[in-house]
Design an enzyme around this catalytic site. Structure first.
Site, PDB file in Angstrom:
ATOM      1  N   TYR A 115       0.800  -1.318  -0.156  1.00  0.00           N
ATOM      2  CA  TYR A 115      -0.070   0.128   0.111  1.00  0.00           C
ATOM      3  C   TYR A 115       0.844   1.121  -0.117  1.00  0.00           C
ATOM      4  O   TYR A 115       0.588   2.221  -0.836  1.00  0.00           O
ATOM      5  CB  TYR A 115      -1.094  -0.087   1.088  1.00  0.00           C
ATOM      6  CG  TYR A 115      -1.738   1.203   1.444  1.00  0.00           C
ATOM      7  CD1 TYR A 115      -2.901   1.533   0.486  1.00  0.00           C
ATOM      8  CD2 TYR A 115      -1.469   2.060   2.259  1.00  0.00           C
ATOM      9  CE1 TYR A 115      -3.762   2.575   0.741  1.00  0.00           C
ATOM     10  CE2 TYR A 115      -2.292   3.276   2.536  1.00  0.00           C
ATOM     11  CZ  TYR A 115      -3.459   3.310   1.886  1.00  0.00           C
ATOM     12  OH  TYR A 115      -4.236   4.514   2.111  1.00  0.00           O
ATOM     13  N   LYS A 168       0.952   3.973  -2.970  1.00  0.00           N
ATOM     14  CA  LYS A 168       0.532   5.557  -2.352  1.00  0.00           C
ATOM     15  C   LYS A 168       1.666   6.335  -2.962  1.00  0.00           C
ATOM     16  O   LYS A 168       1.252   7.596  -3.271  1.00  0.00           O
ATOM     17  CB  LYS A 168      -0.067   5.450  -1.272  1.00  0.00           C
ATOM     18  CG  LYS A 168      -1.362   4.829  -0.882  1.00  0.00           C
ATOM     19  CD  LYS A 168      -2.348   5.695  -1.854  1.00  0.00           C
ATOM     20  CE  LYS A 168      -3.719   5.258  -1.203  1.00  0.00           C
ATOM     21  NZ  LYS A 168      -4.881   5.757  -2.108  1.00  0.00           N
TER      22      LYS A 168
END
Length: 262
Positions: free
Chosen positions: A156, A160
């Site tokens: 993640y 991001k």
């Protein structure tokens, strides 16, 4: 000079991915309140679409990880309303996972949802925005994880961080017709996330945030309105931090807990 209300979106059209629940639904409601026509998408139809001021968002089913579905989604927006002025790339997220043992398929799915999907939707939106009067604005919803990784968020965090870099790259390529900006969100109090922050719903966590509280979805929605409005007409490639000042350093908290200054 009277410039009217710069936060009046009457006649404009906004698309919010993942806009059927949580933060995305609140963003959709904010644009509805501001007068915009709003389209939300997701893989499953909501029981009740976002509503505000007696108006309702249009739901279009789409898997934003699928480029063909994304192209059809944007075509549907234009068929409904004739244009697309604002894209909020909100869809994303990830459960925690151990980086040492996580499967390749898990990593691929997380990167697809949090990096590739926003790219695909932005491309489709740009195709429309670049040729219309007034251009358009794209807002990518990022995470503080891109700046300060947390355990269990390797895939993640990487996705991001890529979204932030993608924002800056697209801002360079697509201006002046299309502005592209990024919001770094911190800890946000939502119904689905309450359990993540402890039995007290995050009350203790709020103590590590300089503002003294976790964000609520409305904080993010207001930032989206600003970045999509004429108030930010010269803001492009920006990373707007909506995290209450971040978090106090662990060393500061340790000293304070031990009775030291602070």
């Amino acid at each position: 000079m009277d410039i009217g209300n710069p936060l009046d979106f009457t006649g404009r059209v906004a698309l919010v991915t993942g806009g059927t629940k949580g933060i995305g639904a609140t963003v959709a409601q904010a644009f509805l309140d501001a007068g915009a026509h709003v389209v939300v998408c997701g893989r499953n139809a909501p029981t009740t679409p976002p509503t505000a001021g007696g108006r309702e968002a249009v739901f279009v089913p789409a898997d934003v990880r699928d480029p063909a579905a994304v192209s059809a989604l944007v075509d549907s927006v234009v068929e409904h309303f004739g244009r697309l002025d604002v894209l909020v790339n909100n869809a994303g997220g990830s459960p925690d996972a151990d980086a040492a043992t996580v499967s390749p398929r898990f990593v691929e799915k997380i990167v697809a949802l949090n990096l590739l999907a926003p790219f695909y939707v932005a491309q489709a939106a740009h195709r429309v925005m670049r040729t219309q009067a007034g251009g358009g604005s794209i807002v990518n919803i990022g995470s503080v994880s891109a700046h300060d990784p947390q355990p269990g968020t390797a895939a993640y965090t990487a996705a991001k961080a890529g979204l932030l870099a993608l924002t800056r790259a697209l801002a360079l390529e697509w201006a002046p017709a299309v502005r592209v900006n990024h919001i770094t969100t911190g800890l946000i109090r939502t119904e689905s996330a309450a359990a993540v922050y402890g039995a007290d719903g995050g009350a203790s966590v709020a103590g590590v945030i300089p503002m003294g509280r976790m964000a609520v979805p409305e904080d993010v929605a207001r930032a989206c309105l600003f970045l999509a409005s004429d108030l930010s007409g010269y803001v492009n490639g920006a990373d707007l931090a909506v995290h209450g000042g971040g978090e106090f350093p662990a060393r500061y908290l340790a000293v304070k807990a031990a009775g030291g200054p602070g």
